[in-house]
Write an enzyme that holds these catalytic residues in place. Sequence first.
Site, mmCIF file in Angstrom:
data_model
loop_
_atom_site.group_PDB
_atom_site.id
_atom_site.type_symbol
_atom_site.label_atom_id
_atom_site.label_comp_id
_atom_site.label_asym_id
_atom_site.label_seq_id
_atom_site.Cartn_x
_atom_site.Cartn_y
_atom_site.Cartn_z
ATOM 1 C CG HIS A 38 60.390 82.144 28.021
ATOM 2 N ND1 HIS A 38 59.808 81.489 29.075
ATOM 3 C CD2 HIS A 38 60.576 83.416 28.450
ATOM 4 C CE1 HIS A 38 59.644 82.318 30.082
ATOM 5 N NE2 HIS A 38 60.112 83.501 29.732
ATOM 6 C CG HIS A 40 60.333 88.572 29.140
ATOM 7 N ND1 HIS A 40 59.139 88.563 29.836
ATOM 8 C CD2 HIS A 40 60.984 87.445 29.508
ATOM 9 C CE1 HIS A 40 59.087 87.476 30.600
ATOM 10 N NE2 HIS A 40 60.194 86.777 30.412
ATOM 11 N NE ARG A 42 60.788 93.901 30.156
ATOM 12 C CZ ARG A 42 60.764 92.819 30.926
ATOM 13 N NH1 ARG A 42 59.725 91.983 30.903
ATOM 14 N NH2 ARG A 42 61.769 92.550 31.728
ATOM 15 C CG ASN A 66 56.339 89.449 31.990
ATOM 16 O OD1 ASN A 66 56.566 89.440 30.781
ATOM 17 N ND2 ASN A 66 57.298 89.450 32.899
ATOM 18 C CE LYS A 125 55.580 81.982 32.304
ATOM 19 N NZ LYS A 125 56.671 82.886 31.956
ATOM 20 C CG HIS A 162 57.944 81.958 36.868
ATOM 21 N ND1 HIS A 162 58.911 82.783 36.337
ATOM 22 C CD2 HIS A 162 58.355 81.686 38.133
ATOM 23 C CE1 HIS A 162 59.844 83.011 37.243
ATOM 24 N NE2 HIS A 162 59.528 82.357 38.347
ATOM 25 C CG HIS A 200 62.343 80.388 33.078
ATOM 26 N ND1 HIS A 200 61.743 79.875 34.199
ATOM 27 C CD2 HIS A 200 61.628 81.492 32.729
ATOM 28 C CE1 HIS A 200 60.729 80.640 34.521
ATOM 29 N NE2 HIS A 200 60.629 81.622 33.648
ATOM 30 C CG ASP A 273 63.264 84.263 31.010
ATOM 31 O OD1 ASP A 273 62.355 85.043 30.677
ATOM 32 O OD2 ASP A 273 63.568 84.040 32.193
HETATM 33 O O1 DOR Z 1 64.465 86.900 35.374
HETATM 34 C C1 DOR Z 1 63.324 87.006 34.942
HETATM 35 N N1 DOR Z 1 62.923 88.110 34.266
HETATM 36 N N2 DOR Z 1 62.474 86.016 35.162
HETATM 37 C C2 DOR Z 1 61.175 86.121 34.851
HETATM 38 O O2 DOR Z 1 60.452 85.201 35.104
HETATM 39 C C3 DOR Z 1 60.637 87.368 34.262
HETATM 40 C C4 DOR Z 1 61.682 88.137 33.585
HETATM 41 C C5 DOR Z 1 61.252 89.551 33.267
HETATM 42 O O3 DOR Z 1 60.131 89.752 32.777
HETATM 43 O O4 DOR Z 1 62.028 90.468 33.496
HETATM 44 ZN ZN ZN Z 2 60.409 84.910 31.175
#
Ligand code: DOR
Ligand code: ZN
Length: 373
Positions: A38, A40, A42, A66, A125, A162, A200, A273
């Site tokens: 998991h 991110h 970007r 996301n 997701k 989530h 998470h 995460d």
């Molecule tokens: O703290 C978080 N940040 N929780 C999430 O579910 C998304 C993530 C984010 O994309 O910044």
């Molecule tokens: Zn996440």
Amino acid sequence: MPSPYSAARRFTVAFTFAPASDRLPLTELTIARPDDWHVHLRDGAALPHTCADVARCFARAIVMPNLNPPVVTVAHAAAYRERILTAMHRLSLRFEPLMTLYLTDATTAAEIQLAASADFVHAVKLYPAGATTNSSAGVARLERIFPALAAMEAADLPLLIHGEVTDQDIDIFDRERVFIDRHLAPMIQRFPRLRIVLEHITTREAVAFVRSAGERVAATITAHHLLLNRNDMLAGGIRPHYYCLPIVKRRAHQQALLEAATSGHPRFFLGTDSAPHRTGNKETRCGCAGVYTAHAAIELYAEVFEAAGALHRLEDFAARFGADFYRLPHANGRITLRRQRWQVAERLPLGDDFLTPLRAGETVAWQVVAAHA
Ligand code: DOR
Ligand code: ZN
């Protein structure tokens, strides 16, 4: 004074366990190359930075969808994957991005079937609309995604959740627990073969749910939820860089997560995460949710497992259980961690800006010193 580590012992999980009589701390630990289930990354100018941190030690990573706009189709996922691979190619780095789709009320069964037949899409997701960063296009009414969930169940494509309600009347510290009762428990009844990762997790209720739910329900656990509780975030001053969602809970919940992660239970596995946000977007009137840990991810888990006396269980948690749940082969290669304190930078680059990583300006006890493909 001699260093407490002067009688260095090397430790390879695969064949050496600490004899009970030998209490010297380990100085080196070699484990199979781990995966991050998991993360991110970007997009755009952030990618070289986030990808470099992941590639430092992970073989593969489940890449969250996301973005803004989100990754809602297989075509979007394919294009995003290409951008990730291009960023890494430019840096001469490698890890395998395992792509995911972002569920919306409009996701069709046909798109799910397409995703299931694409070898680079590994999961879908579910963000409840409004639950977290870039979730406004998420699912507003769970009933609307039942056709998509049925298609995922039929195709054996895992659902990543989530798990928080978005009801403003529910206290933020209770949102995970209420989601499990209201939505997750009925969902596993309705879709009895759907494989689910509760992402998470932050509560003892989530730990208990996963333990009792049987083979097809697993959970990821972040390093920051293992390291922090809400006192760390709020007592003696508010620390915006510890603010994430689901929010860190009280110590008893942290303890339940620690026990789950270090127990050797195969349905709890590593998912950082790690979520980059510009420092200015966290140190502000209404700060973003997310903790950045990719710069020191496996090292932070090593600290946690060592403190729990469970370093010998780190390899399964980090390199085996996740792959087994996703029905993927274990990754090739190994990494070596050495017990040597190093100082984390106050800030790290993020595109044309910067972020504040976990432990900024402080030290981490372990360091990856070698990674072999
Ligand atoms: O703290 C978080 N940040 N929780 C999430 O579910 C998304 C993530 C984010 O994309 O910044
Ligand atoms: Zn996440």
